[in-house]
Design an enzyme around this catalytic site. Structure first.
Site, PDB file in Angstrom:
ATOM      1  N   LYS A   7       0.806  -1.207   0.000  1.00 33.19           N
ATOM      2  CA  LYS A   7       0.000   0.000   0.000  1.00 33.19           C
ATOM      3  C   LYS A   7       0.850   1.273   0.000  1.00 33.19           C
ATOM      4  O   LYS A   7       0.380   2.345  -0.369  1.00 33.19           O
ATOM      5  CB  LYS A   7      -0.944   0.006   1.196  1.00 33.19           C
ATOM      6  CG  LYS A   7      -1.982  -1.113   1.131  1.00 33.19           C
ATOM      7  CD  LYS A   7      -2.632  -1.073  -0.208  1.00 33.19           C
ATOM      8  CE  LYS A   7      -3.818  -2.002  -0.412  1.00 33.19           C
ATOM      9  NZ  LYS A   7      -3.915  -3.224   0.296  1.00 33.19           N
ATOM     10  N   CYS A  33     -14.320  -7.033   2.426  1.00 30.23           N
ATOM     11  CA  CYS A  33     -15.671  -6.889   1.867  1.00 30.23           C
ATOM     12  C   CYS A  33     -15.911  -7.862   0.709  1.00 30.23           C
ATOM     13  O   CYS A  33     -16.780  -7.638  -0.124  1.00 30.23           O
ATOM     14  CB  CYS A  33     -15.918  -5.457   1.405  1.00 30.23           C
ATOM     15  SG  CYS A  33     -16.078  -4.301   2.766  1.00 30.23           S
ATOM     16  N   GLY A  34     -15.103  -8.919   0.630  1.00 31.33           N
ATOM     17  CA  GLY A  34     -15.365  -9.952  -0.375  1.00 31.33           C
ATOM     18  C   GLY A  34     -14.492  -9.875  -1.612  1.00 31.33           C
ATOM     19  O   GLY A  34     -14.777 -10.533  -2.617  1.00 31.33           O
ATOM     20  N   LYS A  35     -13.407  -9.104  -1.532  1.00 30.63           N
ATOM     21  CA  LYS A  35     -12.587  -8.906  -2.726  1.00 30.63           C
ATOM     22  C   LYS A  35     -11.846 -10.183  -3.155  1.00 30.63           C
ATOM     23  O   LYS A  35     -11.971 -10.618  -4.302  1.00 30.63           O
ATOM     24  CB  LYS A  35     -11.584  -7.801  -2.414  1.00 30.63           C
ATOM     25  CG  LYS A  35     -10.779  -7.330  -3.585  1.00 30.63           C
ATOM     26  CD  LYS A  35     -10.056  -6.070  -3.113  1.00 30.63           C
ATOM     27  CE  LYS A  35      -8.992  -5.622  -4.036  1.00 30.63           C
ATOM     28  NZ  LYS A  35      -8.017  -4.812  -3.303  1.00 30.63           N
ATOM     29  N   THR A  36     -11.108 -10.776  -2.217  1.00 27.78           N
ATOM     30  CA  THR A  36     -10.333 -11.965  -2.599  1.00 27.78           C
ATOM     31  C   THR A  36     -11.266 -13.087  -3.024  1.00 27.78           C
ATOM     32  O   THR A  36     -10.999 -13.784  -4.008  1.00 27.78           O
ATOM     33  CB  THR A  36      -9.401 -12.407  -1.455  1.00 27.78           C
ATOM     34  OG1 THR A  36      -8.576 -11.303  -1.116  1.00 27.78           O
ATOM     35  CG2 THR A  36      -8.518 -13.568  -1.866  1.00 27.78           C
ATOM     36  N   ASP A  38      -5.312  -7.554  -5.315  1.00 26.47           N
ATOM     37  CA  ASP A  38      -5.219  -6.311  -4.536  1.00 26.47           C
ATOM     38  C   ASP A  38      -4.943  -5.039  -5.333  1.00 26.47           C
ATOM     39  O   ASP A  38      -5.586  -4.036  -5.085  1.00 26.47           O
ATOM     40  CB  ASP A  38      -4.160  -6.471  -3.442  1.00 26.47           C
ATOM     41  CG  ASP A  38      -4.395  -5.547  -2.261  1.00 26.47           C
ATOM     42  OD1 ASP A  38      -5.570  -5.264  -1.952  1.00 26.47           O
ATOM     43  OD2 ASP A  38      -3.415  -5.082  -1.659  1.00 26.47           O
ATOM     44  N   ASN A  94      -7.607 -10.334  11.543  1.00 28.30           N
ATOM     45  CA  ASN A  94      -6.825  -9.888  10.382  1.00 28.30           C
ATOM     46  C   ASN A  94      -5.599 -10.789  10.159  1.00 28.30           C
ATOM     47  O   ASN A  94      -4.639 -10.374   9.524  1.00 28.30           O
ATOM     48  CB  ASN A  94      -6.401  -8.432  10.554  1.00 28.30           C
ATOM     49  CG  ASN A  94      -5.950  -7.780   9.259  1.00 28.30           C
ATOM     50  OD1 ASN A  94      -6.470  -8.083   8.184  1.00 28.30           O
ATOM     51  ND2 ASN A  94      -4.969  -6.884   9.348  1.00 28.30           N
ATOM     52  N   ARG A 134      -3.270 -13.441   8.438  1.00 24.55           N
ATOM     53  CA  ARG A 134      -3.061 -13.446   6.986  1.00 24.55           C
ATOM     54  C   ARG A 134      -2.219 -14.625   6.551  1.00 24.55           C
ATOM     55  O   ARG A 134      -1.544 -15.268   7.350  1.00 24.55           O
ATOM     56  CB  ARG A 134      -2.333 -12.157   6.579  1.00 24.55           C
ATOM     57  CG  ARG A 134      -3.087 -10.877   6.946  1.00 24.55           C
ATOM     58  CD  ARG A 134      -3.616 -10.181   5.754  1.00 24.55           C
ATOM     59  NE  ARG A 134      -4.538  -9.100   6.076  1.00 24.55           N
ATOM     60  CZ  ARG A 134      -5.150  -8.370   5.149  1.00 24.55           C
ATOM     61  NH1 ARG A 134      -4.943  -8.598   3.881  1.00 24.55           N
ATOM     62  NH2 ARG A 134      -5.986  -7.422   5.487  1.00 24.55           N
ATOM     63  N   ARG A 171     -19.961  -1.934   1.537  1.00 19.38           N
ATOM     64  CA  ARG A 171     -20.644  -2.616   2.636  1.00 19.38           C
ATOM     65  C   ARG A 171     -21.818  -1.703   2.973  1.00 19.38           C
ATOM     66  O   ARG A 171     -21.713  -0.801   3.798  1.00 19.38           O
ATOM     67  CB  ARG A 171     -19.659  -2.732   3.803  1.00 19.38           C
ATOM     68  CG  ARG A 171     -19.979  -3.769   4.844  1.00 19.38           C
ATOM     69  CD  ARG A 171     -18.839  -3.852   5.841  1.00 19.38           C
ATOM     70  NE  ARG A 171     -17.928  -4.936   5.537  1.00 19.38           N
ATOM     71  CZ  ARG A 171     -18.017  -6.171   6.023  1.00 19.38           C
ATOM     72  NH1 ARG A 171     -18.981  -6.487   6.864  1.00 19.38           N
ATOM     73  NH2 ARG A 171     -17.148  -7.088   5.700  1.00 19.38           N
TER      74      ARG A 171
HETATM   75  C1  SPV Z   1      -5.922  -4.392   2.684  1.00 20.19           C
HETATM   76  O1  SPV Z   1      -6.125  -4.237   3.890  1.00 20.19           O
HETATM   77  O2  SPV Z   1      -6.572  -3.792   1.812  1.00 20.19           O
HETATM   78  C2  SPV Z   1      -4.887  -5.322   2.238  1.00 20.19           C
HETATM   79  C3  SPV Z   1      -3.887  -5.776   3.173  1.00 20.19           C
HETATM   80  O3  SPV Z   1      -4.853  -5.653   1.095  1.00 20.19           O
HETATM   81  S1  SPV Z   1      -2.771  -4.540   3.581  1.00 20.19           S
HETATM   82  O4  SPV Z   1      -1.459  -4.983   3.145  1.00 20.19           O
HETATM   83  O5  SPV Z   1      -2.798  -4.425   5.029  1.00 20.19           O
HETATM   84  O6  SPV Z   1      -3.134  -3.323   2.928  1.00 20.19           O
HETATM   85 MN    MN Z   2      -5.978  -4.257  -0.135  1.00 15.35          MN
END
Ligand code: SPV
Ligand code: MN
Length: 627
Positions: free
Chosen positions: A233, A276-279, A293, A388, A390, A421
């Site tokens: 990110k 919110c259901g992305k993966t 992502d 959370n 992972r 959501r």
């Molecule tokens: C998210 O939270 O949107 C992720 C994981 O994809 S993170 O690396 O924490 O951003």
């Molecule tokens: Mn993400």
């Protein structure tokens, strides 16, 4: 400021082999960056990874030897723990460093650049004493492609280095090839003081500062990958700025191929806030995934080409079970390279929430030795695994990985979807009238609730435009405008859809089943190819019952009734009008009131009011005219 030249600094800390490996990249700016990192953090030694198989192995070995990861029973699996207060992205201490004379939107966490640099550099001073600084060269996007963005990361964490190996393309050879031409993003990370479990011990001194004017990121006193793996990110924030300068888009989106008639493949991208259901939308059974992502879009000869910035998945492991997520379940239950974080471990086996297996009553988790009933400092019970928690895994380890993951040209995108959501207003699935409507009324109107993926209170309603708001490093209005304008570069514009898996009835019951999302996505595929009809509602084009019924039978094994359809697709006029009020207020106060968005929202309000006059507050989809 040091009096030594960068080369002298490097010579004083790097042995001959590492020095030669660094110097093989003819980029003085890069040498100066590494020299500055050394002078600031004062590591005992510096290791430069060349991405050779031995170097890839060395990262794995060191992560285990230093105790940042422990092996699990399954060959290739390891567990890493983050500290109690380091279980997600930390919005409060993640800030943009803004130079004098520049402004960012109010919604973005920011501070004056010089003050920020002074603060974070003071926290990093001497932070690597007694440790090895790892120097990594990676690449966002496929190698040797128009999408490629070279990235450098200097870190004192072999767990971070290991995560880079799993989640991104290796870039040492790219850096060598590019030499001084590489305009790279750089992250400097230190875990800071660590405790006996190798977790960052001073969470109050955690800082993640983005010095965007230099394409640099500082991250200190944290280990959680979302805060420390610079290519995730942190680089997304810098990519958005680069995309703004260069006329392309960097989005918080999955990328997947949906199969259709005659075996055709249709590429879709989708934005959803965390959890919110992305993966799970990117991983539907029978379809193939390119990424879960971050996606980059470029207009090439009038076509929208897309590529995954990443090459792996850092996925949430709550509610991952064999029934709902067979592809993920498979990879998490067979030998292969997987790094788990913040799950419960007992007898070298991982356990997580919603696994479909009763977890043991004791073991080791993110709080240390854990027994059922253990309380945190505030007296709240600590769950066996963090919500959370992972897993990190390379996409290529998945049986459903798409063959075009690394294709330099990317894949042609035909549809995008936005999902929030939203308990009250939007129907589960709809198509926008056009690109502008979709970007404004679905993307820039995306409402959600805070979840466990960021530190802080859960369940607070908020607007998270395009699910990317946390990462937008330019004024929000400009970001939205860039999205609106992007279609002008295209001859074939992708269709835009809105989904909402979280709509509830007036008793608070969810109106979507877990697997309904597959139906919505297949409906989109048919719309793209002109094989499904639609009804015209004030908020968008909605599916027809006769198109959904066979899809439900085929994909969910459900006898989808007319009553189910009416419940899911009734247009709730008062709720939708209130939604527009909230979205407009947000854009006026926080997001620079992009005129294109305001116009789309005003037109949607007008359509809703007209429909209300004609049909009342709650409009059954059966009443609506067909397209
Ligand atoms: C998210 O939270 O949107 C992720 C994981 O994809 S993170 O690396 O924490 O951003
Ligand atoms: Mn993400």
């Amino acid at each position: 400021m040091s009096t030594k030249s960068p080369t002298d600094v490097l010579k004083s800390k790097l042995d001959a082999k590492n020095f030669a490996n660094l110097m093989a990249i003819a980029n003085p700016k890069l040498h100066a960056y590494v020299a500055d990192a050394i002078e600031l953090c004062q590591p005992d030694s510096v290791w430069v990874s060349t991405d050779s198989p031995e170097d890839v192995e060395y990262t794995r070995t060191m992560a285990a030897r230093l105790g940042e990861e422990k092996p699990l029973a399954m060959p290739g699996h390891t567990i890493h723990f983050d500290g109690m207060e380091d279980q997600g992205r930390d919005r409060e201490v993640t800030k943009y460093l803004v130079p004098p004379g520049q402004t960012l939107s109010k919604a973005l966490n920011q501070m004056e650049r010089q003050a920020g640099l002074k603060e974070v550099r003071a926290l990093m001073a001497g932070s690597m004493k007694g440790r090895i600084m790892v120097v990594r060269f990676m690449n966002l996007g496929p190698n040797n492609s128009a999408f490629s963005v070279p990235c450098l990361e200097c870190t004192d964490s072999f767990y971070v280095s290991h995560s880079l190996n799993l989640l991104y393309r290796l870039g040492y050879e790219e850096f060598k090839r590019l030499g001084a031409k590489a305009e790279f993003f750089a992250t400097l990370h230190s875990a800071g003081k660590v405790d006996a479990r190798m977790t960052s011990a001073e969470p109050d001194k955690k800082r993640i500062y983005i010095d965007y004017s230099n394409d640099n990121v500082y991250s200190v006193n944290t280990q959680y990958a979302g805060n420390t793996v610079g290519l995730k990110k942190l680089a997304l924030r810098l990519s958005i700025r680069k995309a703004d300068r260069e006329g392309w888009l960097a989005e918080h989106m999955f990328l997947a191929a949906i199969k259709g008639k005659g075996g055709r493949k249709t590429y879709l991208a989708g934005a959803f806030p965390s959890a919110c259901g992305k993966t799970s939308t990117a991983m539907l059974p029978g379809e193939t995934i390119l990424g879960d992502d971050i996606a980059y879009f470029r207009a090439v000869d009038g076509r929208c080409m897309a590529a995954n910035a990443e090459a792996g998945i850092f996925g949430i492991i709550q509610n991952v079970n064999s029934k709902d997520d067979p592809a993920i379940w498979d990879v998490l239950n067979k030998p292969g390279e997987v790094v788990f974080s913040n799950v419960l471990v007992k007898d070298a086996k991982p356990y997580w929430l919603g696994m479909g297996v009763e977890p043991p009553a004791d073991g080791e988790n993110f709080s240390g030795a854990w027994t059922k009933g253990k309380k945190d400092a505030k007296g709240a019970e600590i769950a066996c695994a963090h919500k959370n928690a992972r897993y990190a895994v390379s996409l290529k380890a998945l049986a459903n990985c798409d063959v075009d993951l690394d294709t330099p040209a990317g894949v042609e995108l035909q549809g995008i979807l936005y999902g929030g959501r939203d308990a009250r207003a939007y129907v589960p699935c709809q198509q926008s009238f056009d690109w502008q409507h979709g970007i404004a009324a679905y993307g820039a109107s995306l409402e959600t609730e805070t979840t466990f993926a960021t530190i802080g209170q859960e369940g607070v309603s908020e607007i998270n435009l395009m699910s990317i708001q946390d990462f937008v490093a330019i004024p929000l209005g400009k970001y939205v405008q860039n999205n609106l304008d992007f279609a002008k570069k295209l001859k074939k514009v992708p269709l835009v859809f809105g989904v909402n898996y979280f709509l509830r009835d007036d008793q608070g019951k969810f109106l979507n089943g877990m697997r309904d999302k597959h139906v919505w996505v297949k409906w989109m595929e048919k719309r793209i190819h002109g094989e499904a009809g639609a009804a015209v509602s004030p908020t968008g084009l909605i599916p027809l019952y006769e198109d959904l019924k066979p899809l439900f039978a085929e994909l969910v094994g459900k006898d989808y009734t007319q009553a189910d359809y009416v419940k899911q697709f009734t247009i709730r006029v008062p709720e939708n009008l209130k939604k527009i009020d909230r979205v407009e207020a947000f854009h006026k106060a926080e997001a620079d009131a992009c005129p294109g968005v305001m116009a789309v929202l005003a037109a949607q309000r007008k359509r809703l009011l007209e429909a209300q006059k004609q049909w009342g507050d709650y409009i059954s989809p059966e009443k609506l005219p067909r397209q």
